[in-house]
Design a protein around this motif. Structure first.
Motif, PDB file in Angstrom:
ATOM      1  N   PHE A 334       0.839  -1.261  -0.231  1.00  0.00           N
ATOM      2  CA  PHE A 334       0.213  -0.013  -0.021  1.00  0.00           C
ATOM      3  C   PHE A 334       0.840   1.465   0.117  1.00  0.00           C
ATOM      4  N   ASP A 335       0.385   2.072  -0.648  1.00  0.00           N
ATOM      5  CA  ASP A 335       1.223   3.559  -1.159  1.00  0.00           C
ATOM      6  C   ASP A 335       0.618   4.878  -1.054  1.00  0.00           C
ATOM      7  N   GLU A 336       1.131   5.769  -1.913  1.00  0.00           N
ATOM      8  CA  GLU A 336       0.165   6.747  -1.966  1.00  0.00           C
ATOM      9  C   GLU A 336      -1.338   7.123  -2.716  1.00  0.00           C
ATOM     10  N   ASP A 337      -1.393   6.211  -3.715  1.00  0.00           N
ATOM     11  CA  ASP A 337      -2.155   5.631  -4.788  1.00  0.00           C
ATOM     12  C   ASP A 337      -3.204   4.849  -4.164  1.00  0.00           C
ATOM     13  N   SER A 338      -2.545   4.448  -2.632  1.00  0.00           N
ATOM     14  CA  SER A 338      -4.073   3.887  -1.469  1.00  0.00           C
ATOM     15  C   SER A 338      -3.872   4.679  -0.290  1.00  0.00           C
ATOM     16  N   ASN A 339      -3.650   5.928  -0.107  1.00  0.00           N
ATOM     17  CA  ASN A 339      -4.009   6.613   1.131  1.00  0.00           C
ATOM     18  C   ASN A 339      -3.309   6.414   1.798  1.00  0.00           C
ATOM     19  N   TRP A 340      -1.993   5.301   1.528  1.00  0.00           N
ATOM     20  CA  TRP A 340      -1.060   5.424   2.899  1.00  0.00           C
ATOM     21  C   TRP A 340       0.231   6.323   2.189  1.00  0.00           C
ATOM     22  N   ASN A 341       0.320   7.315   3.920  1.00  0.00           N
ATOM     23  CA  ASN A 341       1.249   8.853   3.665  1.00  0.00           C
ATOM     24  C   ASN A 341       2.386   8.535   3.858  1.00  0.00           C
ATOM     25  N   ARG A 342       3.301   7.727   3.467  1.00  0.00           N
ATOM     26  CA  ARG A 342       4.359   7.219   4.507  1.00  0.00           C
ATOM     27  C   ARG A 342       5.404   7.289   2.803  1.00  0.00           C
ATOM     28  N   LEU A 343       6.978   7.147   3.236  1.00  0.00           N
ATOM     29  CA  LEU A 343       7.398   6.615   2.168  1.00  0.00           C
ATOM     30  C   LEU A 343       8.029   5.454   2.011  1.00  0.00           C
ATOM     31  N   GLU A 344       8.344   4.681   3.113  1.00  0.00           N
ATOM     32  CA  GLU A 344       7.939   3.223   2.777  1.00  0.00           C
ATOM     33  C   GLU A 344       6.308   2.417   2.672  1.00  0.00           C
ATOM     34  N   PRO A 345       6.204   1.913   1.562  1.00  0.00           N
ATOM     35  CA  PRO A 345       5.008   1.282   1.255  1.00  0.00           C
ATOM     36  C   PRO A 345       4.735   0.228   3.082  1.00  0.00           C
ATOM     37  N   HIS A 346       3.087   0.375   3.197  1.00  0.00           N
ATOM     38  CA  HIS A 346       3.233  -0.563   4.189  1.00  0.00           C
ATOM     39  C   HIS A 346       2.533  -1.959   3.239  1.00  0.00           C
ATOM     40  N   ILE A 347       3.264  -2.732   4.236  1.00  0.00           N
ATOM     41  CA  ILE A 347       2.923  -4.156   3.582  1.00  0.00           C
ATOM     42  C   ILE A 347       1.755  -5.491   3.892  1.00  0.00           C
ATOM     43  N   HIS A 348       0.816  -5.419   3.120  1.00  0.00           N
ATOM     44  CA  HIS A 348       0.176  -6.569   3.057  1.00  0.00           C
ATOM     45  C   HIS A 348       0.233  -7.627   3.005  1.00  0.00           C
ATOM     46  N   TYR A 349       0.245  -8.822   4.185  1.00  0.00           N
ATOM     47  CA  TYR A 349       0.767 -10.572   3.467  1.00  0.00           C
ATOM     48  C   TYR A 349      -0.252 -10.790   3.717  1.00  0.00           C
ATOM     49  N   ASN A 350      -1.218 -11.487   2.530  1.00  0.00           N
ATOM     50  CA  ASN A 350      -2.575 -11.978   2.053  1.00  0.00           C
ATOM     51  C   ASN A 350      -1.745 -13.880   2.278  1.00  0.00           C
ATOM     52  N   VAL A 351      -1.434 -14.452   3.496  1.00  0.00           N
ATOM     53  CA  VAL A 351      -1.239 -15.691   3.307  1.00  0.00           C
ATOM     54  C   VAL A 351      -1.774 -16.829   2.998  1.00  0.00           C
TER      55      VAL A 351
END
Length: 533
Positions: A334-351
């Motif tokens: 998740f990055d800025e295109d997903s409304n995540w506003n930190r430099l490093e993307p948020h990792i979502h792990y679908n197990v």
């Protein structure tokens, strides 16, 4: 049906009247349980600054370990375990960190819920056991055991649990929902099986774990609560803060039938209040069942709820979220295109899931189906390695050696120096957009393989086996393959000497500061073209 409707109407009237007349204040003490009997004995001291919640509010214990919280007549009080302590567990290794307050118990449902708990105790106490926690540790993560029958519980026990019995290198385990497949009576054999692993085990509520006959979302988890406690809660371990959320909204409120992924206002309030007491140096891991990303042209998660959760998590430099549900394996950034506003993307792990493709395929010599998922991931389980507030992910395929991280498919023979378009495919099960795959023969330079959005040809060949068979095969026909998000391809060289050739494959992946490389090999044969034979 008329009787059931009347019963629920009466139940809500009585509960509403009781709540309106007697909203209570719960009080108690969080103490160090030195003898582990889950009772506060003389001389056992309270613990200061421990978070306690009713699922909405979060308060800290005072210098004597005491707290107070408002409580309604359908609430669960729970302690948020601090680092440096263990929770007591029952005979099934289920952590005991909560008190259910349902004076009337659950309404009558197809599967039994909580029995009436009576009046609120004078003191609701929580015992914690002092422990030396490591900053570096591992946990196990299961996706969707989802057995529909006792036979499938047995598959799960033999294929997954048996190879983990006594695995004391792991601190805790988490099952990411769909613990069972609609038959909630299977909670019991499931818990008996997982207890054999021998570590504390936390459970997430999934869409196949619900009371489908419940008329409201708040009553859909009554059986889950009876067995496992709250469906939304939190705990700490080392430098990691875990938040467990029920993200199954049932029934939907947008005019469509069934369920949808999302969070209630009460849950989001809990997350916000909870995070106020969490250090920014912690790694925050949020676990739920339905993934936050949306498949193309489908609305499976309420984006407003997702955005609110991500907004809260943005305050923390180190985050990870976990889900299951899809019966594939996928890593989303998740990055800025997903409304995540930190430099490093948020990792979502679908197990990937322990049940794989719903226990499909021709059973092996042990009677267990191969159950390869539609994207080519074998059934298995995740391992998360924590080093302080950093993490790396591993995926262990059930029944395979620890080194089995990818499958390779390609031709067995190719014609020497003749036109051909054969390709080799590498399915690296934990692959993502940040993974690089290269290959080479002998001492030739490494060549980059191309990430492709295609069906894994090996999975397609397995499905064709069923459709091309002249007889009925044993077992359950596997689901049709889908485009894999962790597949790479490259041309198989044929300008080589006759005979057996070996291609070396190198996979490079990275999580945060940690870069890792894995290797495998693929063997094929170069033969003379037909016209030269």
């Amino acid at each position: 049906m008329k009787y059931l409707t009347s019963f629920f109407t009466l139940f809500f009237l009585i509960v509403g009247l009781a709540v309106g007349q007697s909203a209570n204040t719960a009080s108690g003490i969080v103490f160090e349980d030195t003898n582990g009997n889950m009772l506060k004995d003389p001389g056992e001291l309270g613990i200061q600054s421990v978070s306690v919640s009713n699922g909405r509010d979060v308060v800290l214990t005072d210098q004597n370990g005491r707290y107070e919280l408002p409580v309604d007549n359908d609430d669960i009080l729970f302690v948020i375990k601090p680092s440096g302590y263990d929770l007591p567990v029952d005979e099934r290794n289920l952590p005991k960190f909560y008190y259910i307050h349902k004076p009337m118990g659950s309404p009558e449902l197809d599967f039994s819920g909580v029995k009436p708990t009576g009046d609120l105790p004078e003191s609701v106490d929580f015992g914690l056991i002092k422990a030396e926690e490591k900053k570096d540790f591992k946990i196990l993560v299961f996706g969707d055991p989802q057995p529909y029958t006792e036979q499938e519980v047995e598959y799960f026990d033999q294929d997954i649990v048996s190879e983990l019995v006594g695995a004391d290198e792991f601190e805790v385990g988490i099952t990411l929902g769909d613990i069972v497949g609609d038959d909630l009576d299977l909670f019991d054999p499931y818990t008996q099986s997982v207890a054999r692993i021998g570590i504390p085990w936390f459970n997430v509520y999934g869409n196949h774990d619900m009371n489908f006959d419940a008329p409201t979302d708040s009553l859909a988890d009554e059986t889950f609560e009876r067995v496992f406690g709250p469906a939304t809660y939190s705990f700490n371990h080392g430098d990691v803060h875990f938040i467990i959320l029920d993200d199954v909204v049932y029934p939907r409120t947008d005019g469509e039938s069934g369920y949808i992924g999302g969070f209630t206002e009460e849950q989001l309030t809990f997350v916000e209040n909870n995070l106020e007491h969490v250090s920014k140096n912690k790694l925050v891991v949020v676990a739920f069942h339905i993934p936050m990303f949306q498949p193309p042209n489908r609305r499976t998660f309420r984006l407003g709820d997702r955005n609110r959760l991500l907004e809260m998590l943005e305050e923390f430099p180190h985050t990870l979220s976990l889900s299951a549900h899809t019966h594939i394996q996928h890593i989303e950034f998740f990055d800025e295109d997903s409304n995540w506003n930190r430099l490093e993307p948020h990792i979502h792990y679908n197990v990937g899931t322990t049940s794989g493709d719903w226990w499909s395929g021709v059973p092996n010599e042990h009677g267990i189906p191969p159950t390869i998922m539609r994207d080519g991931t074998p059934n298995g389980y995740a391992i998360i390695n924590f080093e302080g507030n950093e993490f790396t992910l591993d995926y262990k395929a059930a029944g395979y050696d620890d080194s089995y991280r990818m499958s390779i498919w390609g031709p067995k023979v190719v014609p020497q120096n003749s036109w051909h378009n054969a390709e080799m495919f590498v399915n690296y099960f934990l692959g993502s957009d940040k993974t690089e795959v290269h290959y080479r023969i002998g001492n030739r330079p490494w060549r980059e393989m191309q990430k492709v959005n295609e069906q894994d040809p090996y999975v397609s060949s397995l499905r064709q086996k069923w459709d091309n068979s002249d007889t009925i095969l044993r077992g359950k026909r596997p689901s049709n393959p889908i485009q894999s998000t962790h597949l790479w391809s490259g041309r198989v060289p044929n300008n080589l000497s006759l005979g057996e050739q070996t291609i070396e494959v190198r996979v490079t992946d990275q999580f945060g500061k940690v870069k890792r490389e894995f290797y495998d090999r693929f063997t094929y044969e170069v033969v003379k073209p037909i016209e030269d034979q």
